[in-house]
Motif scaffolding. Structure first.
Motif, short mmCIF file in Angstrom:
data_model
loop_
_atom_site.label_atom_id
_atom_site.label_comp_id
_atom_site.label_asym_id
_atom_site.label_seq_id
_atom_site.Cartn_x
_atom_site.Cartn_y
_atom_site.Cartn_z
N THR A 86 41.09 51.18 40.80
CA THR A 86 41.66 51.15 41.84
C THR A 86 42.78 52.18 42.19
N GLY A 87 43.18 52.95 40.95
CA GLY A 87 44.44 53.83 41.03
C GLY A 87 43.73 55.15 41.11
N ASP A 88 42.59 55.36 41.30
CA ASP A 88 41.88 56.71 41.51
C ASP A 88 41.99 57.10 42.86
N ALA B 5 40.00 30.69 50.49
CA ALA B 5 40.74 30.90 51.90
C ALA B 5 39.77 31.29 53.01
N ARG B 6 38.45 31.07 52.97
CA ARG B 6 37.36 31.56 53.67
C ARG B 6 37.58 32.93 54.48
N LEU B 7 37.82 33.93 53.29
CA LEU B 7 37.88 35.14 53.56
C LEU B 7 36.63 35.93 52.90
N ASP B 8 36.12 36.92 53.44
CA ASP B 8 35.05 37.79 52.53
C ASP B 8 36.19 38.89 52.12
N PRO B 9 35.79 39.66 50.99
CA PRO B 9 36.63 40.63 50.38
C PRO B 9 37.12 41.74 51.07
N LEU C 280 35.59 47.38 43.95
CA LEU C 280 35.86 46.46 42.75
C LEU C 280 35.69 44.94 43.08
N LEU C 281 36.29 44.69 44.63
CA LEU C 281 36.23 43.33 44.98
C LEU C 281 34.67 42.90 45.25
N PHE C 282 33.97 43.99 45.49
CA PHE C 282 32.55 43.38 45.92
C PHE C 282 31.63 43.63 44.63
N ALA C 283 31.82 44.12 43.53
CA ALA C 283 31.05 44.47 42.62
C ALA C 283 30.69 43.26 41.93
#
Length: 305
Positions: A291-293, A228-232, A199-202
């Protein structure tokens, strides 16, 4: 109970390896075998030591043919569906080791905790424990959902390992004390769905069926990570690894990979410096359905790599 804080970050990873389908071009099967061998060698070189398999098709035999030599991996085997019956499940677990070319496995994992709830649940569990007692598997584990009450499952069956879902978007297992309770029992955990099923990448165009509010929410969360200079992927693995602090020895993070490129992406992300963030601002508590699957431990990283 002992934790693995001092272990190299990659040692916390467990890979569910799904061999890529062979290409239709001439030599496609050879390309599939070569790609799998490259994936496993990349994992071994990067310090990954845990591999999870499933008894489907010819995947186990294909893995056996692609192991680095000597193989550095501790391999987990997944059971068949409970509908197959205890006899067939036990026989297939033994057969899995033969197909993998292994004298013994690390974990024999019950594919679904609900398989132990039926009339033959206790019989099935005793069969699996007997395989451990005979030295065929080092540990016995159970894959659970949060709705299955993992703490009660652990108390009833006393497994060595519980697999359950946890990720940056669904922090319920940590927030609600499930991880802490399992740590008190000395049960190792394997965290599944750590990449939130992609989900964070879609992108917004990939979120078919998602509400406009969810699309805006995920965009806002990704922007927080970017600030925050973070990739997912780095953030997702950092949160999951942080959640393992204080857990029993043998705990791990599970991710699915299909190629050496995806494996390299995982290694780069897990070895990156861990940020000091307030992770709670990302918690959606399972509101985002994907996310809950945790029914499938083989939730891919391909959308993220």
């Amino acid at each position: 109970m002992s934790s693995e804080i001092s272990a190299p970050p990659a040692a916390q990873l467990a890979l569910a390896v799904v061999p890529a389908a062979p290409r239709e071009a001439v030599g496609g099967a050879l390309s599939r075998e070569t790609g799998l061998a490259q994936l496993l060698q990349t994992a071994a070189d990067g310090g990954i030591r845990r591999i999870l398999t499933r008894p489907e098709g010819d995947d186990e035999r294909t893995l056996c043919q692609a192991w680095p030599f000597p193989s550095p991996f501790q391999v987990s085997v997944t059971t068949l569906d409970a509908s197959e019956g205890p006899d067939r499940i036990e026989a297939r677990a033994r057969r899995s080791l033969e197909r993998l070319g292994l004298p013994r496995g690390d974990v024999l994992l019950v594919r679904d905790g609900r398989d132990l709830a039926g009339a033959e649940g206790r019989t099935l569990w005793e069969r699996l424990v007997a395989l451990k007692d005979r030295g065929l598997f080092r540990r016995i584990g159970i894959r659970t959902r949060l709705e299955d009450s993992p703490v009660l499952v652990a108390r009833r069956f006393q497994p060595d390992l519980i697999q359950l879902p946890l990720n940056i978007l669904d922090q319920r297992a940590r927030r609600d004390g499930v991880l802490a309770a399992l740590a008190e029992q000395g049960v190792a955990v394997q965290l599944a769905s750590v990449l939130a099923n992609g989900l964070l990448f879609a992108g917004s165009d990939e979120m078919v069926g998602a509400s406009a509010a969810d699309v805006v929410l995920l965009s806002r969360l990704r922007r927080r990570l970017a600030e925050a200079r973070l990739d997912p992927m780095q953030a997702a693995l950092a949160y999951a690894a942080d959640s393992l602090i204080g857990m029993a020895e043998g705990s791990s993070l599970l991710a699915c990979v299909t190629s050496a490129a995806e494996t390299r992406a995982l290694l780069a992300a897990v070895n990156a410096a861990r940020p000091a963030l307030d992770w709670t601002v990302f918690d959606q508590g399972g509101r985002l359905a994907a996310t809950g699957d945790t029914a499938a431990a083989f939730s891919g990283v391909s959308s993220a790599a």
